[in-house]
Design a protein around this motif. Structure first.
Motif, PDB file in Angstrom:
ATOM      1  N   VAL A 104      -9.584  12.623   3.226  1.00  0.00           N
ATOM      2  CA  VAL A 104      -7.978  12.570   3.219  1.00  0.00           C
ATOM      3  C   VAL A 104      -7.734  10.962   3.491  1.00  0.00           C
ATOM      4  O   VAL A 104      -8.089  10.318   4.297  1.00  0.00           O
ATOM      5  N   THR A 105      -6.941  10.567   2.404  1.00  0.00           N
ATOM      6  CA  THR A 105      -6.196   9.231   2.465  1.00  0.00           C
ATOM      7  C   THR A 105      -4.753   9.048   3.048  1.00  0.00           C
ATOM      8  O   THR A 105      -4.111  10.062   2.271  1.00  0.00           O
ATOM      9  N   PHE A 106      -4.496   8.368   3.694  1.00  0.00           N
ATOM     10  CA  PHE A 106      -2.855   8.250   4.049  1.00  0.00           C
ATOM     11  C   PHE A 106      -2.494   6.796   4.580  1.00  0.00           C
ATOM     12  O   PHE A 106      -3.562   6.028   5.054  1.00  0.00           O
ATOM     13  N   ALA A 107      -1.381   6.340   4.557  1.00  0.00           N
ATOM     14  CA  ALA A 107      -0.667   5.166   5.081  1.00  0.00           C
ATOM     15  C   ALA A 107      -0.142   5.579   6.551  1.00  0.00           C
ATOM     16  O   ALA A 107       0.436   6.748   6.765  1.00  0.00           O
ATOM     17  N   ALA A 108      -0.596   4.390   7.288  1.00  0.00           N
ATOM     18  CA  ALA A 108       0.115   4.722   8.805  1.00  0.00           C
ATOM     19  C   ALA A 108       0.417   3.446   9.197  1.00  0.00           C
ATOM     20  O   ALA A 108       0.006   2.541   9.157  1.00  0.00           O
ATOM     21  N   LYS A 109       1.485   3.606  10.371  1.00  0.00           N
ATOM     22  CA  LYS A 109       1.825   2.349  11.309  1.00  0.00           C
ATOM     23  C   LYS A 109       2.574   2.752  12.338  1.00  0.00           C
ATOM     24  O   LYS A 109       2.647   3.948  12.576  1.00  0.00           O
ATOM     25  N   VAL A 144       0.704  -1.221  -0.056  1.00  0.00           N
ATOM     26  CA  VAL A 144       0.081  -0.006   0.006  1.00  0.00           C
ATOM     27  C   VAL A 144       0.755   1.309   0.110  1.00  0.00           C
ATOM     28  O   VAL A 144       0.280   2.162  -0.310  1.00  0.00           O
ATOM     29  N   VAL A 145       1.946   1.092   0.299  1.00  0.00           N
ATOM     30  CA  VAL A 145       3.228   2.210   0.159  1.00  0.00           C
ATOM     31  C   VAL A 145       3.911   2.083  -0.899  1.00  0.00           C
ATOM     32  O   VAL A 145       4.832   1.159  -1.111  1.00  0.00           O
ATOM     33  N   GLU A 146       4.035   3.283  -1.697  1.00  0.00           N
ATOM     34  CA  GLU A 146       5.068   3.057  -2.622  1.00  0.00           C
ATOM     35  C   GLU A 146       6.714   3.208  -1.931  1.00  0.00           C
ATOM     36  O   GLU A 146       6.821   3.728  -1.085  1.00  0.00           O
ATOM     37  N   SER A 147       7.435   2.411  -2.687  1.00  0.00           N
ATOM     38  CA  SER A 147       8.777   1.915  -2.067  1.00  0.00           C
ATOM     39  C   SER A 147       9.743   2.989  -2.058  1.00  0.00           C
ATOM     40  O   SER A 147      10.697   2.947  -1.027  1.00  0.00           O
ATOM     41  N   GLY A 148       9.674   4.085  -2.651  1.00  0.00           N
ATOM     42  CA  GLY A 148      10.321   5.104  -2.500  1.00  0.00           C
ATOM     43  C   GLY A 148      10.060   6.345  -1.310  1.00  0.00           C
ATOM     44  O   GLY A 148      10.629   7.144  -1.399  1.00  0.00           O
ATOM     45  N   GLN A 176      -0.715   0.651   6.443  1.00  0.00           N
ATOM     46  CA  GLN A 176      -2.064   0.413   6.451  1.00  0.00           C
ATOM     47  C   GLN A 176      -2.716   1.811   5.936  1.00  0.00           C
ATOM     48  O   GLN A 176      -2.418   2.851   6.234  1.00  0.00           O
ATOM     49  N   LEU A 177      -3.681   1.679   5.019  1.00  0.00           N
ATOM     50  CA  LEU A 177      -4.395   2.647   4.331  1.00  0.00           C
ATOM     51  C   LEU A 177      -5.499   3.174   5.301  1.00  0.00           C
ATOM     52  O   LEU A 177      -6.279   2.416   5.917  1.00  0.00           O
ATOM     53  N   LEU A 178      -5.497   4.644   5.684  1.00  0.00           N
ATOM     54  CA  LEU A 178      -6.604   5.264   6.532  1.00  0.00           C
ATOM     55  C   LEU A 178      -7.356   6.203   5.645  1.00  0.00           C
ATOM     56  O   LEU A 178      -6.729   7.053   4.972  1.00  0.00           O
ATOM     57  N   ARG A 179      -8.528   6.577   5.799  1.00  0.00           N
ATOM     58  CA  ARG A 179      -9.338   7.462   5.300  1.00  0.00           C
ATOM     59  C   ARG A 179     -10.134   8.131   6.377  1.00  0.00           C
ATOM     60  O   ARG A 179     -10.741   7.611   7.131  1.00  0.00           O
ATOM     61  N   VAL A 180     -10.394   9.375   6.119  1.00  0.00           N
ATOM     62  CA  VAL A 180     -10.995  10.223   7.342  1.00  0.00           C
ATOM     63  C   VAL A 180     -11.770  11.382   6.130  1.00  0.00           C
ATOM     64  O   VAL A 180     -11.099  11.896   5.207  1.00  0.00           O
ATOM     65  N   LEU A 223       3.868   6.735  12.609  1.00  0.00           N
ATOM     66  CA  LEU A 223       4.477   7.055  11.269  1.00  0.00           C
ATOM     67  C   LEU A 223       3.331   7.230  10.322  1.00  0.00           C
ATOM     68  O   LEU A 223       2.130   6.526  10.181  1.00  0.00           O
ATOM     69  N   ILE A 224       3.548   8.432   9.446  1.00  0.00           N
ATOM     70  CA  ILE A 224       2.601   8.478   8.342  1.00  0.00           C
ATOM     71  C   ILE A 224       3.350   8.686   7.023  1.00  0.00           C
ATOM     72  O   ILE A 224       4.400   9.259   6.988  1.00  0.00           O
ATOM     73  N   THR A 225       2.707   8.485   5.887  1.00  0.00           N
ATOM     74  CA  THR A 225       3.141   8.804   4.594  1.00  0.00           C
ATOM     75  C   THR A 225       2.085   8.766   3.506  1.00  0.00           C
ATOM     76  O   THR A 225       1.057   8.466   3.889  1.00  0.00           O
ATOM     77  N   ASP A 226       2.392   9.072   2.262  1.00  0.00           N
ATOM     78  CA  ASP A 226       1.619   8.932   1.134  1.00  0.00           C
ATOM     79  C   ASP A 226      -0.019   9.704   1.368  1.00  0.00           C
ATOM     80  O   ASP A 226      -0.989   8.997   1.341  1.00  0.00           O
ATOM     81  N   VAL A 227       0.195  10.784   1.688  1.00  0.00           N
ATOM     82  CA  VAL A 227      -1.061  11.738   1.792  1.00  0.00           C
ATOM     83  C   VAL A 227      -1.992  11.762   0.641  1.00  0.00           C
ATOM     84  O   VAL A 227      -1.225  12.669  -0.359  1.00  0.00           O
ATOM     85  N   GLU A 228      -3.248  11.946   0.410  1.00  0.00           N
ATOM     86  CA  GLU A 228      -3.708  12.320  -0.734  1.00  0.00           C
ATOM     87  C   GLU A 228      -4.918  13.086  -0.127  1.00  0.00           C
ATOM     88  O   GLU A 228      -5.688  12.755   1.029  1.00  0.00           O
ATOM     89  N   ALA A 229      -5.755  13.711  -0.981  1.00  0.00           N
ATOM     90  CA  ALA A 229      -6.856  14.568  -0.454  1.00  0.00           C
ATOM     91  C   ALA A 229      -7.932  14.648  -1.894  1.00  0.00           C
ATOM     92  O   ALA A 229      -7.450  14.866  -2.889  1.00  0.00           O
ATOM     93  N   THR A 230      -9.231  14.295  -1.513  1.00  0.00           N
ATOM     94  CA  THR A 230     -10.085  14.532  -2.660  1.00  0.00           C
ATOM     95  C   THR A 230     -11.191  15.280  -2.051  1.00  0.00           C
ATOM     96  O   THR A 230     -11.788  15.132  -1.001  1.00  0.00           O
ATOM     97  N   ASP A 231     -11.426  16.352  -3.109  1.00  0.00           N
ATOM     98  CA  ASP A 231     -12.780  17.229  -2.750  1.00  0.00           C
ATOM     99  C   ASP A 231     -14.105  16.448  -3.300  1.00  0.00           C
ATOM    100  O   ASP A 231     -14.220  16.090  -4.730  1.00  0.00           O
ATOM    101  N   ASN A 232     -14.962  16.220  -2.431  1.00  0.00           N
ATOM    102  CA  ASN A 232     -16.424  15.918  -2.570  1.00  0.00           C
ATOM    103  C   ASN A 232     -17.274  16.650  -2.850  1.00  0.00           C
ATOM    104  O   ASN A 232     -17.818  17.366  -1.803  1.00  0.00           O
ATOM    105  N   THR A 233     -17.594  17.042  -4.089  1.00  0.00           N
ATOM    106  CA  THR A 233     -18.446  18.386  -4.262  1.00  0.00           C
ATOM    107  C   THR A 233     -19.613  17.912  -4.594  1.00  0.00           C
ATOM    108  O   THR A 233     -19.904  16.969  -5.341  1.00  0.00           O
ATOM    109  N   ALA A 234     -20.746  18.298  -3.940  1.00  0.00           N
ATOM    110  CA  ALA A 234     -22.162  17.854  -4.146  1.00  0.00           C
ATOM    111  C   ALA A 234     -22.485  18.193  -5.673  1.00  0.00           C
ATOM    112  O   ALA A 234     -22.261  19.226  -6.230  1.00  0.00           O
TER     113      ALA A 234
END
Length: 252
Positions: free
Chosen positions: A161-166, A129-133, A213-217, A241-252
């Protein structure tokens, strides 16, 4: 202090603060305005490609949100914390940054201090779930810390917001903080009522968070600009630890 690895691939040895001392964080944190430790400056195009390849392999749906709605990717700068670059071969390599420091490209330390861990220290290689770099941020430097980045958002929309954590398996933490529960808040600044608490367990009892693990809030946007924050609630010098942060706009 852990010794530097033999044959490290650097134009100069990593700075002394990039290794956990016997007494962790006895060295002062990196000061604001410093260089990127002698390495090449951040390349936004390269980072975008790095993130895009990893996300494509994760198999997440594109362009699908709530029924009757649409989603749009929000740009996140340096989502995998690859700048500043940290020794990628030493399992103890890290750099510490204190309050107000913006040396982590795209991010600012809001409180306390945080660490950036190199690839081996982050244990990102081989994760599905995490890019090796990717590198990772430990949300505890000398103690609980926090980081933030301002995102362009749509007023009255929500943002996923999606991110990986461990849990933090740094050798010092394994030896000295194995029973400490590691937890954090994910929130937009000025909106603590909607903060999301995430607990990862401890090194000795991590559950699934022994690996990435991937988490979403999902958070309500606070306006045209929303300050995304990750805030540690963990005592001591070893945080999530956190990495690989993404964000998505959910427009109605």
């Amino acid at each position: 202090m852990l010794p530097a690895p033999a044959g490290a691939l650097f134009d100069r040895p990593p700075p002394a603060s990039s290794h956990y001392p016997t007494s962790r964080h006895s060295s002062p944190p990196h000061q604001p305005g410093g260089t990127l430790h002698g390495h090449a400056p951040f390349d936004p195009q390269a980072e975008t490609a790095h993130s895009r390849v990893g996300r494509r392999n994760h198999g997440r749906p594109r362009g699908h949100g709530r029924p009757g709605g649409r989603t749009a990717r929000i740009a996140v700068t340096n989502p995998s914390f690859i700048q500043p670059y940290v020794n990628p071969t030493d399992e103890g390599a890290y750099q510490t940054y204190g309050p107000g420091d913006n040396s982590i490209t795209g991010w600012r330390v809001t409180q306390g201090s945080v660490d950036v861990l190199g690839r081996v220290a982050s244990k990102t290689s081989g994760s599905p779930v995490v890019e090796s770099g990717s590198q990772a941020v430990d949300l505890n430097g000398a103690g609980p810390g926090g980081i933030e980045q301002t995102l362009n958002t749509t007023p009255e929309s929500t943002v996923t917001v999606t991110f990986a954590a461990k849990v933090n398996h740094h050798p010092w933490c394994t030896a000295n903080a194995a029973t400490v529960n590691e937890s954090m808040y994910v929130q937009f600044a000025a909106d603590p009522d909607n903060a999301r608490l995430r607990s990862l367990g401890s090194i000795s009892a991590p559950g699934r968070y022994a690996t990435w693990q991937l988490l979403r809030v999902t958070l309500p946007a606070t306006g045209r600009h929303s300050r995304l924050q990750f805030i540690s609630t963990t005592p001591g010098a070893c945080g999530p630890l956190i990495t690989d942060v993404e964000a998505t706009d959910n427009t109605a």
